[in-house]
Design a protein around this motif. Structure first.
Motif, PDB file in Angstrom:
ATOM      1  N   UNK A  75       0.774  -1.099  -0.025  1.00  0.00           N
ATOM      2  CA  UNK A  75      -0.020  -0.073  -0.015  1.00  0.00           C
ATOM      3  C   UNK A  75       0.871   1.278  -0.217  1.00  0.00           C
ATOM      4  N   UNK A  76       1.796   1.427   0.727  1.00  0.00           N
ATOM      5  CA  UNK A  76       2.855   2.462   0.904  1.00  0.00           C
ATOM      6  C   UNK A  76       3.379   2.725  -0.570  1.00  0.00           C
ATOM      7  N   UNK A  77       4.147   1.837  -0.822  1.00  0.00           N
ATOM      8  CA  UNK A  77       4.709   2.007  -2.230  1.00  0.00           C
ATOM      9  C   UNK A  77       3.491   2.447  -3.299  1.00  0.00           C
ATOM     10  N   UNK A  78       2.822   1.917  -3.431  1.00  0.00           N
ATOM     11  CA  UNK A  78       1.498   2.108  -4.326  1.00  0.00           C
ATOM     12  C   UNK A  78       0.943   3.696  -4.109  1.00  0.00           C
ATOM     13  N   UNK A  79       1.054   4.003  -3.016  1.00  0.00           N
ATOM     14  CA  UNK A  79       0.352   5.437  -2.751  1.00  0.00           C
ATOM     15  C   UNK A  79       1.464   6.360  -3.153  1.00  0.00           C
ATOM     16  N   UNK A  80       2.805   5.979  -2.867  1.00  0.00           N
ATOM     17  CA  UNK A  80       3.747   6.847  -3.433  1.00  0.00           C
ATOM     18  C   UNK A  80       4.159   7.132  -5.239  1.00  0.00           C
ATOM     19  N   UNK A  81       3.672   6.035  -5.713  1.00  0.00           N
ATOM     20  CA  UNK A  81       3.706   5.926  -7.192  1.00  0.00           C
ATOM     21  C   UNK A  81       2.348   6.668  -7.639  1.00  0.00           C
ATOM     22  N   UNK A  82       1.396   6.524  -7.092  1.00  0.00           N
ATOM     23  CA  UNK A  82       0.160   7.099  -7.441  1.00  0.00           C
ATOM     24  C   UNK A  82       0.176   8.711  -7.355  1.00  0.00           C
ATOM     25  N   UNK A  83       0.535   9.222  -6.209  1.00  0.00           N
ATOM     26  CA  UNK A  83       0.745  10.397  -5.891  1.00  0.00           C
ATOM     27  C   UNK A  83       1.823  11.264  -6.396  1.00  0.00           C
ATOM     28  N   UNK A  84       2.871  10.683  -6.796  1.00  0.00           N
ATOM     29  CA  UNK A  84       4.261  11.328  -7.264  1.00  0.00           C
ATOM     30  C   UNK A  84       4.366  11.233  -8.686  1.00  0.00           C
ATOM     31  N   UNK A  85       3.753  10.150  -9.333  1.00  0.00           N
ATOM     32  CA  UNK A  85       4.049   9.809 -10.843  1.00  0.00           C
ATOM     33  C   UNK A  85       2.861  10.187 -11.431  1.00  0.00           C
ATOM     34  N   UNK A  86       1.720  10.215 -10.797  1.00  0.00           N
ATOM     35  CA  UNK A  86       0.565  10.729 -11.713  1.00  0.00           C
ATOM     36  C   UNK A  86       0.485  12.030 -11.775  1.00  0.00           C
ATOM     37  N   UNK A  95      -9.931  12.359  -7.232  1.00  0.00           N
ATOM     38  CA  UNK A  95     -10.269  12.423  -5.767  1.00  0.00           C
ATOM     39  C   UNK A  95     -11.442  13.460  -5.504  1.00  0.00           C
ATOM     40  N   UNK A  96     -11.478  14.252  -5.959  1.00  0.00           N
ATOM     41  CA  UNK A  96     -12.549  15.475  -6.030  1.00  0.00           C
ATOM     42  C   UNK A  96     -13.850  14.900  -6.550  1.00  0.00           C
ATOM     43  N   UNK A  97     -13.725  14.212  -7.800  1.00  0.00           N
ATOM     44  CA  UNK A  97     -15.106  13.661  -8.283  1.00  0.00           C
ATOM     45  C   UNK A  97     -15.692  12.348  -7.254  1.00  0.00           C
ATOM     46  N   UNK A  98     -14.459  11.662  -6.740  1.00  0.00           N
ATOM     47  CA  UNK A  98     -15.099  10.585  -6.010  1.00  0.00           C
ATOM     48  C   UNK A  98     -15.899  11.117  -4.468  1.00  0.00           C
ATOM     49  N   UNK A  99     -15.003  11.995  -4.011  1.00  0.00           N
ATOM     50  CA  UNK A  99     -15.496  12.513  -2.942  1.00  0.00           C
ATOM     51  C   UNK A  99     -16.910  13.288  -2.994  1.00  0.00           C
ATOM     52  N   UNK A 100     -16.896  13.819  -4.282  1.00  0.00           N
ATOM     53  CA  UNK A 100     -18.586  14.401  -4.317  1.00  0.00           C
ATOM     54  C   UNK A 100     -19.549  13.339  -4.550  1.00  0.00           C
ATOM     55  N   UNK A 205     -10.406   2.223  -3.269  1.00  0.00           N
ATOM     56  CA  UNK A 205      -8.793   2.118  -3.575  1.00  0.00           C
ATOM     57  C   UNK A 205      -8.216   3.345  -3.744  1.00  0.00           C
ATOM     58  N   UNK A 206      -8.625   4.207  -4.622  1.00  0.00           N
ATOM     59  CA  UNK A 206      -8.071   5.429  -5.049  1.00  0.00           C
ATOM     60  C   UNK A 206      -8.041   6.377  -3.905  1.00  0.00           C
ATOM     61  N   UNK A 207      -9.316   6.532  -3.193  1.00  0.00           N
ATOM     62  CA  UNK A 207      -9.218   7.458  -2.007  1.00  0.00           C
ATOM     63  C   UNK A 207      -8.351   6.888  -0.860  1.00  0.00           C
ATOM     64  N   UNK A 208      -8.232   5.747  -0.914  1.00  0.00           N
ATOM     65  CA  UNK A 208      -7.471   5.240   0.064  1.00  0.00           C
ATOM     66  C   UNK A 208      -5.805   5.399  -0.226  1.00  0.00           C
ATOM     67  N   UNK A 209      -5.429   5.318  -1.503  1.00  0.00           N
ATOM     68  CA  UNK A 209      -4.392   5.607  -1.686  1.00  0.00           C
ATOM     69  C   UNK A 209      -3.850   7.101  -1.331  1.00  0.00           C
ATOM     70  N   UNK A 210      -4.734   8.007  -1.628  1.00  0.00           N
ATOM     71  CA  UNK A 210      -4.145   9.267  -1.401  1.00  0.00           C
ATOM     72  C   UNK A 210      -4.369   9.777   0.286  1.00  0.00           C
TER      73      UNK A 210
END
Length: 267
Positions: A75-86, A95-100, A205-210
């Motif tokens: 989870x931790x490595x995936x969160x870094x890849x998602x937030x820093x490489x995307x 994330x805004x769309x999902x929270x809405x 999953x996406x909300x959790x990674x952020x």
């Protein structure tokens, strides 16, 4: 829901989020002790189950798997890849769309709890972000200082007196209680009821990674605890009660005149 609980909810997330919220908590009951300050076996059993942890052996095994294996290696490595490489516009907009999507459920649950002002804000956020904010990809409501108060149906029933029930640590998902099962009602609200199972899983999953990425700087809070499992459990229960707006009333002070009359002398 947009709350951390519906994200990739390892206990680390609950611990850190609660500390950031600064919610007030009630101290746990201390176990009764014998004159030599040792806890008897019957007293210890009662104390261990005061928080609904009837499956502590299993829960600790799952905690070790989540905290020592799944989180650091997946989870931790995936969160870094998602937030820093995307690209920033992509993960922020998603994330805004999902929270809405959670705002109508937040509005209904806040209304059921008697939080009219918060319910209006949740509903206002939904229609503003869904229209001006291009289906929620742009959080226009936050730019206008309209805040969101996330509430689930489990918080509603808790607010009206339903206890947490048994505590359980699930592999990958994290901590849950019996009362959390009521959160499934939120999936019946529009637009959440339009999502398929896999769409809901992707949202989670996406909300959790952020959320996980945002907590990297606070990992030491949990690792420095002498018993991370017990601490995370305590904070999780307190956080659930905080969301349900449950507060224990202080015990009334003793009437000194009645106490003196009962004792028969000045105490």
């Amino acid at each position: 829901m947009g709350d951390i609980k519906n994200n990739y909810s390892f206990s680390l997330i609950f611990l850190s989020s609660t500390l950031m919220l600064g919610c007030s908590s009630t101290p746990e009951k201390q176990a009764s002790t014998t004159p030599n300050n040792t806890v008897t076996s019957s007293e210890k059993s009662t104390t261990d189950h005061d928080d609904g942890d009837f499956f502590e052996g299993f829960n600790r095994l799952m905690w070790d798997f989540n905290f020592e294996v799944l989180d650091p290696y997946v989870v931790r490595p995936l969160s870094i890849v998602y937030m820093e490489w995307t690209p920033w516009p992509i993960h922020t907009g998603l994330n805004n769309f999902l929270n809405n999507l959670d705002e109508p459920a937040n509005a209904v649950n806040n209304l059921l709890m008697g939080n009219g002002d918060q319910a209006v804000e949740n509903f206002s956020r939904f229609w503003i972000n869904s229209t001006i904010g291009l289906l929620g990809f742009i959080d226009v409501a936050s730019m206008a200082n309209i805040s969101s108060t996330s509430r689930e149906f489990g918080d509603v029933v808790g607010h009206y007196g339903v206890g947490n029930g048994a505590y359980l640590m699930l592999p990958a998902y994290g901590p849950v209680t019996v009362r959390d099962a009521a959160d499934t009602i939120d999936g019946l609200y529009i637009p959440l009821n339009w999502l398929t199972f896999w769409q809901k899983a992707g949202k989670w999953a996406f909300q959790g990674l952020e959320s996980r990425y945002e907590l990297i700087s606070q990992e030491g809070l949990l690792r420095n605890s002498p018993d991370p499992y017990k601490l995370s459990k305590s904070i999780y229960i307190q956080h659930q009660d905080f969301k349900a707006e449950i507060s224990k009333q202080p015990e009334p002070a003793l009437d000194e005149d009645l106490l003196e009359e009962y004792l028969g002398h000045d105490y």
